[in-house]
Scaffold this motif. Sequence first.
Motif, PDB file in Angstrom:
ATOM      1  N   ALA A  18      48.175  49.925  77.739  1.00  0.00           N
ATOM      2  CA  ALA A  18      48.113  50.599  79.042  1.00  0.00           C
ATOM      3  C   ALA A  18      46.670  50.718  79.526  1.00  0.00           C
ATOM      4  O   ALA A  18      46.386  50.523  80.710  1.00  0.00           O
ATOM      5  CB  ALA A  18      48.763  51.983  78.952  1.00  0.00           C
ATOM      6  N   ALA A  19      45.732  51.013  78.619  1.00  0.00           N
ATOM      7  CA  ALA A  19      44.324  51.127  78.998  1.00  0.00           C
ATOM      8  C   ALA A  19      43.755  49.773  79.426  1.00  0.00           C
ATOM      9  O   ALA A  19      42.974  49.694  80.396  1.00  0.00           O
ATOM     10  CB  ALA A  19      43.514  51.701  77.840  1.00  0.00           C
ATOM     11  N   LEU A  20      44.130  48.711  78.740  1.00  0.00           N
ATOM     12  CA  LEU A  20      43.654  47.368  79.120  1.00  0.00           C
ATOM     13  C   LEU A  20      44.197  46.954  80.488  1.00  0.00           C
ATOM     14  O   LEU A  20      43.462  46.396  81.309  1.00  0.00           O
ATOM     15  CB  LEU A  20      44.046  46.345  78.057  1.00  0.00           C
ATOM     16  CG  LEU A  20      43.316  46.445  76.725  1.00  0.00           C
ATOM     17  CD1 LEU A  20      43.917  45.478  75.704  1.00  0.00           C
ATOM     18  CD2 LEU A  20      41.824  46.195  76.904  1.00  0.00           C
ATOM     19  N   VAL A  21      45.461  47.229  80.731  1.00  0.00           N
ATOM     20  CA  VAL A  21      46.050  46.908  82.039  1.00  0.00           C
ATOM     21  C   VAL A  21      45.388  47.750  83.130  1.00  0.00           C
ATOM     22  O   VAL A  21      45.097  47.252  84.222  1.00  0.00           O
ATOM     23  CB  VAL A  21      47.584  47.104  82.022  1.00  0.00           C
ATOM     24  CG1 VAL A  21      48.174  46.962  83.412  1.00  0.00           C
ATOM     25  CG2 VAL A  21      48.220  46.110  81.067  1.00  0.00           C
ATOM     26  N   GLY A  53      50.890  62.252  87.635  1.00  0.00           N
ATOM     27  CA  GLY A  53      50.686  62.359  86.186  1.00  0.00           C
ATOM     28  C   GLY A  53      50.903  63.757  85.674  1.00  0.00           C
ATOM     29  O   GLY A  53      51.541  63.952  84.629  1.00  0.00           O
ATOM     30  N   VAL A  54      50.393  64.740  86.386  1.00  0.00           N
ATOM     31  CA  VAL A  54      50.575  66.132  85.965  1.00  0.00           C
ATOM     32  C   VAL A  54      52.057  66.505  86.004  1.00  0.00           C
ATOM     33  O   VAL A  54      52.583  67.124  85.070  1.00  0.00           O
ATOM     34  CB  VAL A  54      49.727  67.086  86.849  1.00  0.00           C
ATOM     35  CG1 VAL A  54      50.132  68.528  86.637  1.00  0.00           C
ATOM     36  CG2 VAL A  54      48.250  66.886  86.571  1.00  0.00           C
ATOM     37  N   VAL A  55      52.746  66.106  87.073  1.00  0.00           N
ATOM     38  CA  VAL A  55      54.181  66.402  87.178  1.00  0.00           C
ATOM     39  C   VAL A  55      54.942  65.731  86.034  1.00  0.00           C
ATOM     40  O   VAL A  55      55.816  66.350  85.408  1.00  0.00           O
ATOM     41  CB  VAL A  55      54.730  65.951  88.553  1.00  0.00           C
ATOM     42  CG1 VAL A  55      56.246  65.992  88.589  1.00  0.00           C
ATOM     43  CG2 VAL A  55      54.145  66.810  89.665  1.00  0.00           C
ATOM     44  N   LEU A  56      54.620  64.479  85.726  1.00  0.00           N
ATOM     45  CA  LEU A  56      55.289  63.773  84.644  1.00  0.00           C
ATOM     46  C   LEU A  56      55.040  64.445  83.300  1.00  0.00           C
ATOM     47  O   LEU A  56      55.962  64.597  82.489  1.00  0.00           O
ATOM     48  CB  LEU A  56      54.841  62.312  84.585  1.00  0.00           C
ATOM     49  CG  LEU A  56      55.482  61.461  83.498  1.00  0.00           C
ATOM     50  CD1 LEU A  56      56.977  61.344  83.719  1.00  0.00           C
ATOM     51  CD2 LEU A  56      54.840  60.095  83.457  1.00  0.00           C
ATOM     52  N   LEU A  57      53.810  64.877  83.054  1.00  0.00           N
ATOM     53  CA  LEU A  57      53.508  65.548  81.790  1.00  0.00           C
ATOM     54  C   LEU A  57      54.223  66.892  81.677  1.00  0.00           C
ATOM     55  O   LEU A  57      54.702  67.258  80.601  1.00  0.00           O
ATOM     56  CB  LEU A  57      52.003  65.710  81.617  1.00  0.00           C
ATOM     57  CG  LEU A  57      51.235  64.408  81.353  1.00  0.00           C
ATOM     58  CD1 LEU A  57      49.744  64.653  81.364  1.00  0.00           C
ATOM     59  CD2 LEU A  57      51.672  63.780  80.047  1.00  0.00           C
ATOM     60  N   VAL A  58      54.308  67.636  82.758  1.00  0.00           N
ATOM     61  CA  VAL A  58      55.025  68.919  82.738  1.00  0.00           C
ATOM     62  C   VAL A  58      56.514  68.688  82.478  1.00  0.00           C
ATOM     63  O   VAL A  58      57.135  69.369  81.643  1.00  0.00           O
ATOM     64  CB  VAL A  58      54.805  69.696  84.057  1.00  0.00           C
ATOM     65  CG1 VAL A  58      55.770  70.862  84.181  1.00  0.00           C
ATOM     66  CG2 VAL A  58      53.372  70.179  84.147  1.00  0.00           C
ATOM     67  N   ALA A  99      52.440  55.772  80.468  1.00  0.00           N
ATOM     68  CA  ALA A  99      53.177  55.469  81.691  1.00  0.00           C
ATOM     69  C   ALA A  99      52.368  55.829  82.931  1.00  0.00           C
ATOM     70  O   ALA A  99      52.386  55.106  83.935  1.00  0.00           O
ATOM     71  CB  ALA A  99      54.509  56.209  81.700  1.00  0.00           C
ATOM     72  N   VAL A 100      51.628  56.940  82.867  1.00  0.00           N
ATOM     73  CA  VAL A 100      50.773  57.345  83.991  1.00  0.00           C
ATOM     74  C   VAL A 100      49.698  56.292  84.247  1.00  0.00           C
ATOM     75  O   VAL A 100      49.332  56.029  85.385  1.00  0.00           O
ATOM     76  CB  VAL A 100      50.152  58.733  83.723  1.00  0.00           C
ATOM     77  CG1 VAL A 100      49.041  59.051  84.686  1.00  0.00           C
ATOM     78  CG2 VAL A 100      51.227  59.811  83.778  1.00  0.00           C
ATOM     79  N   LEU A 101      49.196  55.676  83.202  1.00  0.00           N
ATOM     80  CA  LEU A 101      48.199  54.607  83.362  1.00  0.00           C
ATOM     81  C   LEU A 101      48.844  53.294  83.798  1.00  0.00           C
ATOM     82  O   LEU A 101      48.317  52.578  84.648  1.00  0.00           O
ATOM     83  CB  LEU A 101      47.463  54.370  82.037  1.00  0.00           C
ATOM     84  CG  LEU A 101      46.481  55.416  81.570  1.00  0.00           C
ATOM     85  CD1 LEU A 101      46.002  55.080  80.165  1.00  0.00           C
ATOM     86  CD2 LEU A 101      45.310  55.498  82.524  1.00  0.00           C
ATOM     87  N   LEU A 102      49.971  52.976  83.207  1.00  0.00           N
ATOM     88  CA  LEU A 102      50.559  51.658  83.371  1.00  0.00           C
ATOM     89  C   LEU A 102      51.225  51.448  84.725  1.00  0.00           C
ATOM     90  O   LEU A 102      51.054  50.383  85.335  1.00  0.00           O
ATOM     91  CB  LEU A 102      51.573  51.429  82.250  1.00  0.00           C
ATOM     92  CG  LEU A 102      51.967  50.015  81.931  1.00  0.00           C
ATOM     93  CD1 LEU A 102      50.748  49.152  81.655  1.00  0.00           C
ATOM     94  CD2 LEU A 102      52.901  49.989  80.738  1.00  0.00           C
ATOM     95  N   LEU A 103      51.968  52.405  85.226  1.00  0.00           N
ATOM     96  CA  LEU A 103      52.711  52.193  86.465  1.00  0.00           C
ATOM     97  C   LEU A 103      51.805  51.933  87.670  1.00  0.00           C
ATOM     98  O   LEU A 103      51.984  50.933  88.366  1.00  0.00           O
ATOM     99  CB  LEU A 103      53.662  53.357  86.731  1.00  0.00           C
ATOM    100  CG  LEU A 103      54.543  53.174  87.955  1.00  0.00           C
ATOM    101  CD1 LEU A 103      55.444  51.963  87.798  1.00  0.00           C
ATOM    102  CD2 LEU A 103      55.366  54.410  88.189  1.00  0.00           C
ATOM    103  N   PRO A 104      50.804  52.779  87.950  1.00  0.00           N
ATOM    104  CA  PRO A 104      49.934  52.463  89.097  1.00  0.00           C
ATOM    105  C   PRO A 104      49.140  51.172  88.885  1.00  0.00           C
ATOM    106  O   PRO A 104      48.856  50.453  89.837  1.00  0.00           O
ATOM    107  CB  PRO A 104      48.991  53.660  89.205  1.00  0.00           C
ATOM    108  CG  PRO A 104      49.532  54.704  88.329  1.00  0.00           C
ATOM    109  CD  PRO A 104      50.473  54.068  87.376  1.00  0.00           C
ATOM    110  N   SER A 105      48.806  50.869  87.632  1.00  0.00           N
ATOM    111  CA  SER A 105      48.056  49.650  87.348  1.00  0.00           C
ATOM    112  C   SER A 105      48.895  48.418  87.659  1.00  0.00           C
ATOM    113  O   SER A 105      48.406  47.454  88.253  1.00  0.00           O
ATOM    114  CB  SER A 105      47.633  49.621  85.882  1.00  0.00           C
ATOM    115  OG  SER A 105      46.835  50.738  85.593  1.00  0.00           O
TER     116      SER A 105
END
Length: 147
Positions: A18-21, A53-58, A99-105
């Motif tokens: 996810a970080a690489l993408v 991201g905050v909503v997803l984590l909550v 997922a927060v990193l990957l989806l917008p990427s």
Amino acid sequence: MTGTTTYALLAVPFLVFAALVAAAAGVVAARRRGTGRRRAGVAVGVVSALVTGVVLLVMTGVFNNVIVGLGIVAYDDALISGARVGLFPVEDLAYSIGAVLLLPSCWVLLERPRDRSSAHRIVHRAGRRTGTVGTPTQPPRRPEETP
């Protein structure tokens, strides 16, 4: 699980990917943006990604606590770091962070770059020669001409 495998180690490949993408998406977005374009759209995108991201984590925290509390999911205490968010181990948040990193990427990487000059021409033509964007209008037919 066997050996020294832990839940945190299982999440590492997912987070690295996810970080690489995300890094690739940042490079692509910077190249598309260029130097002379406005950055207001970038700020809106970053803020909306952070809020999402905050909503997803909550939501992950709430539902993970429910499924662990009901006994649907259980974790081996020998394979977790010991840190918990309520009832579930903190390692379980890694997938939501990924997922927060990957989806917008993926959104950035799969987006087709817009050509402003051709988009302007299409809209201009649509206003003069078509009923809706891209569909030409036909003159009305008399009842006897209808098939």
